[in-house]
Write an enzyme that holds these catalytic residues in place. Structure first.
Site, PDB file in Angstrom:
ATOM      1  CG  ASP A   1     -13.385   6.446  -1.387  1.00 36.85           C
ATOM      2  OD1 ASP A   1     -13.170   6.312  -0.165  1.00 36.85           O
ATOM      3  OD2 ASP A   1     -12.474   6.472  -2.239  1.00 36.85           O
TER       4      ASP A   1
ATOM      5  CG  HIS B   1      -8.515   0.222  -2.852  1.00 40.18           C
ATOM      6  ND1 HIS B   1      -7.790  -0.905  -2.486  1.00 40.18           N
ATOM      7  CD2 HIS B   1      -9.142   0.647  -1.723  1.00 40.18           C
ATOM      8  CE1 HIS B   1      -7.981  -1.133  -1.195  1.00 40.18           C
ATOM      9  NE2 HIS B   1      -8.795  -0.217  -0.714  1.00 40.18           N
TER      10      HIS B   1
ATOM     11  CD  GLN C   1     -13.080  -1.527  -0.672  1.00 37.38           C
ATOM     12  OE1 GLN C   1     -12.317  -1.403   0.248  1.00 37.38           O
ATOM     13  NE2 GLN C   1     -14.289  -2.064  -0.513  1.00 37.38           N
TER      14      GLN C   1
ATOM     15  NE  ARG D   1     -10.635  -5.116   0.716  1.00 37.19           N
ATOM     16  CZ  ARG D   1      -9.870  -4.080   1.076  1.00 37.19           C
ATOM     17  NH1 ARG D   1     -10.417  -3.028   1.658  1.00 37.19           N
ATOM     18  NH2 ARG D   1      -8.579  -4.059   0.796  1.00 37.19           N
TER      19      ARG D   1
ATOM     20  NE  ARG E   1      -3.907   0.638   1.911  1.00 38.17           N
ATOM     21  CZ  ARG E   1      -5.146   0.813   2.379  1.00 38.17           C
ATOM     22  NH1 ARG E   1      -5.366   1.636   3.383  1.00 38.17           N
ATOM     23  NH2 ARG E   1      -6.154   0.174   1.848  1.00 38.17           N
TER      24      ARG E   1
ATOM     25  CB  CYS F   1     -14.428   1.437   0.043  1.00 36.88           C
ATOM     26  SG  CYS F   1     -13.871   3.145  -0.003  1.00 36.88           S
TER      27      CYS F   1
HETATM   28  N1   CP Z   1     -11.365   0.227   2.488  1.00 32.82           N
HETATM   29  C1   CP Z   1     -10.078   0.104   2.891  1.00 32.82           C
HETATM   30  O1   CP Z   1      -9.165  -0.157   2.119  1.00 32.82           O
HETATM   31  O2   CP Z   1      -9.918   0.304   4.233  1.00 32.82           O
HETATM   32  P1   CP Z   1      -8.526   0.508   4.976  1.00 32.82           P
HETATM   33  O3   CP Z   1      -7.950   1.828   4.508  1.00 32.82           O
HETATM   34  O4   CP Z   1      -8.883   0.539   6.444  1.00 32.82           O
HETATM   35  O5   CP Z   1      -7.606  -0.626   4.656  1.00 32.82           O
HETATM   36  N1  NVA Z   2      -9.882   6.862  -1.684  1.00 29.63           N
HETATM   37  C1  NVA Z   2      -9.545   6.457  -0.340  1.00 29.63           C
HETATM   38  C2  NVA Z   2      -9.789   5.000  -0.136  1.00 29.63           C
HETATM   39  C3  NVA Z   2      -9.604   4.550   1.286  1.00 29.63           C
HETATM   40  C4  NVA Z   2      -9.798   3.076   1.443  1.00 29.63           C
HETATM   41  C5  NVA Z   2      -8.087   6.814  -0.059  1.00 29.63           C
HETATM   42  O1  NVA Z   2      -7.254   6.631  -0.935  1.00 29.63           O
HETATM   43  O2  NVA Z   2      -7.813   7.280   1.065  1.00 29.63           O
END
Ligand code: CP
Ligand code: NVA
Length: 297
Positions: A216, A127, A130, A284, A100, A256
């Site tokens: 989101d 993502h 997700q 997930r 990530r 999400c």
């Molecule tokens: N939706 C999602 O990816 O959540 P986190 O940022 O908590 O991993």
């Molecule tokens: N768009 C958001 C998704 C979080 C799971 C971000 O990147 O923070």
């Protein structure tokens, strides 16, 4: 060597192969197969996470493997060691890596140099874990997503709607993105994806008759310096009862997570759809087991 770097780079057949594995992992838990037996998988995270981190750590463990969580700031990567070198070291020690981070190119560079399966667990661009989960959750509740209508309301240019665009073009459903002009995905991206993707500044038009309303956060990780401006610009793009009324009767509402009540969704709508939203979060775990199983098969 298989990787999951983006939905842009994942074929429809591979999406279906991943999704087709999930039921066995969900209904068979915890007695299901253990394809990661004896393996160690690293998680390198440069951004915060609750769901992605926990679901991958638990999932790897339940598949017979060992997760090794590495906060990017705790390893030499955070002090400037190149991604390429980190990849070449980990590739000699672990069996797969879940990343990530900010730049999509970092995940791709890691995959190119590590020689082990690499998963994008969120970048600024996509993502994929997700949205594969969201498609699974929709289909679990409503049957095939093909030919259905998904309306994304909010920041239409961030990672989550971009992965939705690729899912729509490959799985054959209509995606409507309602966002102010400055928060819409680039027309070049929409053209390149093809499929039925409509961008509009009108959230009511996007929601009309939709099978799924999706939102989101308005301020994605890394965009904190723009927070005040974004809250102002996106104020008219909230998923709330008046928008839900326009959707198909019985339409799903998904988020999400994490959710900011009173911003992208109001508290009442969030609670009314909490069962779907938290099933989506739980899924997930099951879907990512499908991803890991696909990667090593
Ligand atoms: N939706 C999602 O990816 O959540 P986190 O940022 O908590 O991993
Ligand atoms: N768009 C958001 C998704 C979080 C799971 C971000 O990147 O923070």
């Amino acid at each position: 060597m298989k990787h999951l770097l983006s939905l842009e780079q994942l074929s429809r057949e591979d999406m279906e192969s991943i999704l087709g594995r999930v039921d066995a992992f969900k209904s068979g838990r915890p007695q299901h197969s253990r394809p990661l037996q004896g393996q160690t998988w690293a998680l390198i995270f440069s951004k915060a996470s609750t769901r992605t981190r926990v679901s991958f750590e638990v999932g790897i463990h339940e598949l017979g493997g060992r997760p090794l969580f590495l906060n990017a700031n705790d390893i030499q990567l955070g002090r400037g060691e190149p991604i390429k070198d980190t990849a070449r070291v980990l590739g000699r020690m672990v069996h797969g890596t879940i990343i990530r981070t900010y730049a999509q190119t970092d995940v791709e560079e890691f995959a190119r140099n590590s020689g082990i399966p690499t998963v994008n667990a969120l970048t600024d661009v996509e993502h994929p874990c997700q949205i594969l989960t969201d498609v699974f959750t929709f289909q679990e509740r409503c049957g095939s997503i093909q030919g259905r209508v998904v309306a994304f309301i909010g920041d239409g240019a961030c990672n989550v709607p971009v992965s939705w665009i690729w899912a729509a073009s490959k799985l054959g459903f209509e995606l409507r993105i309602a966002a102010p002009a400055a928060y819409q995905p680039s027309p070049e991206l929409v053209r390149r994806a093809g499929g039925r993707v409509v961008c509009t500044e009108d959230p009511q038009a996007a929601a009309a008759g939709a099978d799924l309303l999706y939102t989101d956060v308005w301020v994605s990780m890394g965009m904190e310096s723009e927070a005040a401006q974004r809250l102002k610009d996106l104020a008219g793009y909230q998923v709330n009862a008046s928008l839900v009324r326009l959707a198909r009767p019985g339409a799903l509402v998904m988020h999400c997570l994490p959710a900011y009540r009173g911003k992208e969704i109001d508290a009442e709508t969030f609670e009314a759809h909490a069962d779907t939203i938290f099933t989506q979060a739980e899924n997930r775990l099951h879907v990512q087991k499908g991803i890991l199983d696909w990667l090593v098969s």
